[in-house]
Design a protein around this motif. Structure first.
Motif, PDB file in Angstrom:
ATOM      1  N   CYS A 103       0.835  -1.202   0.000  1.00 61.76           N
ATOM      2  CA  CYS A 103       0.000   0.000   0.000  1.00 61.76           C
ATOM      3  C   CYS A 103       0.872   1.256   0.000  1.00 61.76           C
ATOM      4  O   CYS A 103       0.623   2.198  -0.763  1.00 61.76           O
ATOM      5  N   LEU A 104       1.917   1.267   0.824  1.00 61.67           N
ATOM      6  CA  LEU A 104       2.826   2.414   0.866  1.00 61.67           C
ATOM      7  C   LEU A 104       3.590   2.571  -0.440  1.00 61.67           C
ATOM      8  O   LEU A 104       3.814   3.696  -0.907  1.00 61.67           O
ATOM      9  N   VAL A 105       3.982   1.441  -1.051  1.00 63.05           N
ATOM     10  CA  VAL A 105       4.681   1.493  -2.342  1.00 63.05           C
ATOM     11  C   VAL A 105       3.767   2.083  -3.413  1.00 63.05           C
ATOM     12  O   VAL A 105       4.177   2.954  -4.187  1.00 63.05           O
ATOM     13  N   GLN A 106       2.524   1.606  -3.458  1.00 67.11           N
ATOM     14  CA  GLN A 106       1.563   2.114  -4.444  1.00 67.11           C
ATOM     15  C   GLN A 106       1.317   3.605  -4.235  1.00 67.11           C
ATOM     16  O   GLN A 106       1.263   4.381  -5.195  1.00 67.11           O
ATOM     17  N   MET A 107       1.177   4.013  -2.990  1.00 63.56           N
ATOM     18  CA  MET A 107       0.982   5.421  -2.648  1.00 63.56           C
ATOM     19  C   MET A 107       2.163   6.261  -3.123  1.00 63.56           C
ATOM     20  O   MET A 107       1.988   7.327  -3.732  1.00 63.56           O
ATOM     21  N   ALA A 163       8.943  10.435  -0.928  1.00 60.64           N
ATOM     22  CA  ALA A 163       9.472   9.411  -0.012  1.00 60.64           C
ATOM     23  C   ALA A 163       9.298   9.860   1.440  1.00 60.64           C
ATOM     24  O   ALA A 163       8.930   9.056   2.312  1.00 60.64           O
ATOM     25  N   PHE A 164       9.531  11.156   1.705  1.00 61.28           N
ATOM     26  CA  PHE A 164       9.324  11.680   3.061  1.00 61.28           C
ATOM     27  C   PHE A 164       7.856  11.599   3.459  1.00 61.28           C
ATOM     28  O   PHE A 164       7.514  11.138   4.550  1.00 61.28           O
ATOM     29  N   ALA A 165       6.968  12.051   2.544  1.00 59.00           N
ATOM     30  CA  ALA A 165       5.530  12.043   2.846  1.00 59.00           C
ATOM     31  C   ALA A 165       5.015  10.624   3.087  1.00 59.00           C
ATOM     32  O   ALA A 165       4.180  10.398   3.968  1.00 59.00           O
ATOM     33  N   THR A 166       5.515   9.676   2.310  1.00 59.11           N
ATOM     34  CA  THR A 166       5.096   8.282   2.490  1.00 59.11           C
ATOM     35  C   THR A 166       5.706   7.693   3.757  1.00 59.11           C
ATOM     36  O   THR A 166       5.052   6.932   4.475  1.00 59.11           O
ATOM     37  N   GLY A 167       6.949   8.054   4.026  1.00 56.21           N
ATOM     38  CA  GLY A 167       7.637   7.511   5.200  1.00 56.21           C
ATOM     39  C   GLY A 167       6.959   7.868   6.519  1.00 56.21           C
ATOM     40  O   GLY A 167       6.899   7.047   7.443  1.00 56.21           O
ATOM     41  N   ILE A 168       6.417   9.094   6.612  1.00 52.53           N
ATOM     42  CA  ILE A 168       5.790   9.494   7.872  1.00 52.53           C
ATOM     43  C   ILE A 168       4.452   8.773   8.102  1.00 52.53           C
ATOM     44  O   ILE A 168       3.901   8.833   9.201  1.00 52.53           O
ATOM     45  N   MET A 169       3.948   8.087   7.076  1.00 54.74           N
ATOM     46  CA  MET A 169       2.733   7.284   7.276  1.00 54.74           C
ATOM     47  C   MET A 169       2.985   6.112   8.215  1.00 54.74           C
ATOM     48  O   MET A 169       2.056   5.606   8.851  1.00 54.74           O
ATOM     49  N   THR A 170       4.249   5.690   8.316  1.00 52.26           N
ATOM     50  CA  THR A 170       4.577   4.571   9.208  1.00 52.26           C
ATOM     51  C   THR A 170       4.498   4.968  10.682  1.00 52.26           C
ATOM     52  O   THR A 170       4.540   4.112  11.558  1.00 52.26           O
ATOM     53  N   TYR A 187      -3.538   8.801  -0.179  1.00 51.10           N
ATOM     54  CA  TYR A 187      -2.861   9.358   0.994  1.00 51.10           C
ATOM     55  C   TYR A 187      -3.846   9.828   2.066  1.00 51.10           C
ATOM     56  O   TYR A 187      -3.814   9.346   3.210  1.00 51.10           O
ATOM     57  N   ALA A 188      -4.722  10.767   1.714  1.00 51.61           N
ATOM     58  CA  ALA A 188      -5.643  11.329   2.712  1.00 51.61           C
ATOM     59  C   ALA A 188      -6.641  10.299   3.244  1.00 51.61           C
ATOM     60  O   ALA A 188      -6.846  10.211   4.467  1.00 51.61           O
ATOM     61  N   PRO A 189      -7.303   9.488   2.395  1.00 50.93           N
ATOM     62  CA  PRO A 189      -8.222   8.483   2.936  1.00 50.93           C
ATOM     63  C   PRO A 189      -7.548   7.482   3.862  1.00 50.93           C
ATOM     64  O   PRO A 189      -8.189   6.967   4.783  1.00 50.93           O
ATOM     65  N   VAL A 190      -6.251   7.212   3.649  1.00 55.10           N
ATOM     66  CA  VAL A 190      -5.541   6.275   4.535  1.00 55.10           C
ATOM     67  C   VAL A 190      -5.205   6.936   5.864  1.00 55.10           C
ATOM     68  O   VAL A 190      -5.481   6.388   6.933  1.00 55.10           O
ATOM     69  N   PHE A 191      -4.611   8.149   5.851  1.00 50.93           N
ATOM     70  CA  PHE A 191      -4.207   8.719   7.145  1.00 50.93           C
ATOM     71  C   PHE A 191      -5.411   9.116   8.002  1.00 50.93           C
ATOM     72  O   PHE A 191      -5.302   9.200   9.230  1.00 50.93           O
ATOM     73  N   ARG A 192      -6.571   9.336   7.371  1.00 51.15           N
ATOM     74  CA  ARG A 192      -7.767   9.656   8.159  1.00 51.15           C
ATOM     75  C   ARG A 192      -8.290   8.435   8.918  1.00 51.15           C
ATOM     76  O   ARG A 192      -9.142   8.569   9.787  1.00 51.15           O
ATOM     77  N   LEU A 193      -7.817   7.242   8.579  1.00 53.03           N
ATOM     78  CA  LEU A 193      -8.213   6.025   9.308  1.00 53.03           C
ATOM     79  C   LEU A 193      -7.403   5.841  10.591  1.00 53.03           C
ATOM     80  O   LEU A 193      -7.712   4.962  11.387  1.00 53.03           O
ATOM     81  N   ALA A 194      -6.356   6.644  10.771  1.00 55.27           N
ATOM     82  CA  ALA A 194      -5.466   6.471  11.929  1.00 55.27           C
ATOM     83  C   ALA A 194      -6.189   6.826  13.224  1.00 55.27           C
ATOM     84  O   ALA A 194      -7.077   7.677  13.255  1.00 55.27           O
ATOM     85  N   CYS A 195      -5.765   6.156  14.299  1.00 54.68           N
ATOM     86  CA  CYS A 195      -6.368   6.445  15.604  1.00 54.68           C
ATOM     87  C   CYS A 195      -5.419   7.247  16.493  1.00 54.68           C
ATOM     88  O   CYS A 195      -5.669   7.398  17.690  1.00 54.68           O
ATOM     89  N   ASN A 196      -4.327   7.745  15.936  1.00 55.08           N
ATOM     90  CA  ASN A 196      -3.516   8.726  16.656  1.00 55.08           C
ATOM     91  C   ASN A 196      -3.459  10.006  15.826  1.00 55.08           C
ATOM     92  O   ASN A 196      -4.076  10.105  14.760  1.00 55.08           O
TER      93      ASN A 196
END
Length: 331
Positions: A103-107, A163-170, A187-196
């Motif tokens: 998922c991160l690679v595709q993003m 690479a930086f923007a994707t890396g901070i998703m971890t 990007y946005a639909p994935v990070f909005r699922l985070a619970c922190n």
């Protein structure tokens, strides 16, 4: 799954096995749409590959302008390759699960090549700016070496910032839903699922929208203001028409790429007034259509490429006619 039942605390980062892409589940005519996407992908690969081959195998086209055109064609092929086959696979195989790392690679690949598409159009605008506003110094300013450096810098910069923007998703934890309402690992639909807290990711998305889309678009608009000022200072009407005629196709590409994406990102990401289904459909079309349209509207209509493409077609036609004529002579 056990990660869904894990109690979340700020010292623990929870990564799920993967995400489920659910953006197309509610579309009524999804089969027709995917047939259309398959057609778009075939056209993208065939015509952009033709443009690349014509430029690579004709030494007289090894110039700054055609390096920029070839750069756009390569980006178009990779951009649609990273999107459309995966979308069709979800429809055909009915497997919408994407592992977390994939998922991160595709993003990363998607946003990197959308950024490169934006910069490629900017580079073409720069080429027109130098050619029209500085015609006497065009060959000394816009050399093959300088164009190679510009293209290389655009690739390096896009690779680094994405690479930086994707890396901070971890740094995000996903302890609730893993259903991504989009057509890929967006990007946005994935990070909005985070619970922190995802303030950093939201800030990165905002910055990159201006850096990779709005900024290049502004540069292109300023370039064409300078071009128009120069054109209207020309005394000859014929020269004005010829100068403007070289810009029409590029302006079409700019409109087709920037207007839908900037509108969707602004209305959907910031204002959130667009319907979810409409956002997914509009954004997927806005991403997939420009790489298909670019070679038809711009590259293959460029005089030098058009002449060589027609010569290649005639050569193949003559060869086919000769091949068909051989048995007749033997009778």
């Amino acid at each position: 799954m056990s990660f869904l039942r894990t109690f979340f605390n700020n010292s623990l980062i929870i990564h799920p096995p993967g995400f489920y892409i659910i953006g197309f589940e509610t579309f009524p005519f999804i089969s027709v749409y995917f047939i259309f996407l398959a057609f778009v992908y075939v056209v993208t690969v065939l015509f952009n590959s033709l443009v690349i081959c014509i430029i690579v195998f004709n030494r007289c086209l090894h110039s700054p302008k055609f390096l920029a055109v070839a750069n756009l064609a390569v980006i178009d092929v990779i951009l649609n390759t990273c999107l459309i086959p995966g979308m069709i696979k979800i429809f055909l195989v009915k497997d919408n699960f994407v592992p977390f790392n994939l998922c991160l690679v595709q993003m990363h690949v998607y946003y990197m090549f959308v950024s490169l598409e934006s910069y490629a159009l900017t580079i073409l605008a720069y080429d027109r700016l130098i050619a029209i506003c500085f015609p006497l110094r065009h060959n000394s300013i816009n050399t093959l070496q300088s164009m190679s450096c510009i293209v290389g810098l655009s690739w390096s910069f896009s690779l680094g910032v994405i690479a930086f923007a994707t890396g901070i998703m971890t740094r995000l934890s996903f302890c609730n839903s893993v259903r991504v309402f989009s057509y890929f690992c967006d990007y946005a639909p994935v990070f909005r699922l985070a619970c922190n807290d995802f303030t950093m990711q939201w800030s990165a998305a905002t910055l990159l929208t201006f850096l990779l889309l709005v900024g290049p678009c502004i540069f292109i608009l300023l370039s064409y203001i300078c071009i128009l000022v120069t054109v209207f200072r020309m005394k000859s009407l014929d020269n004005r028409v010829k100068a403007l005629a070289t810009c029409v196709e590029h302006l079409i590409l700019v409109a087709v790429f920037y207007i839908p994406l900037i509108t969707i990102f602004t209305v959907g990401f910031y204002l959130r007034v667009i319907n979810g289904d409409q956002r997914v459909l509009s954004l997927s079309l806005a991403s997939c259509l420009p790489p298909c349209i670019n070679p038809i509207v711009y590259s293959l209509k460029t005089k030098e490429i058009k002449v060589r493409a027609l010569a290649l077609v005639r050569k193949n036609k003559i060869g086919t006619d000769l091949h068909k004529g051989k048995p007749q002579r033997g009778k």
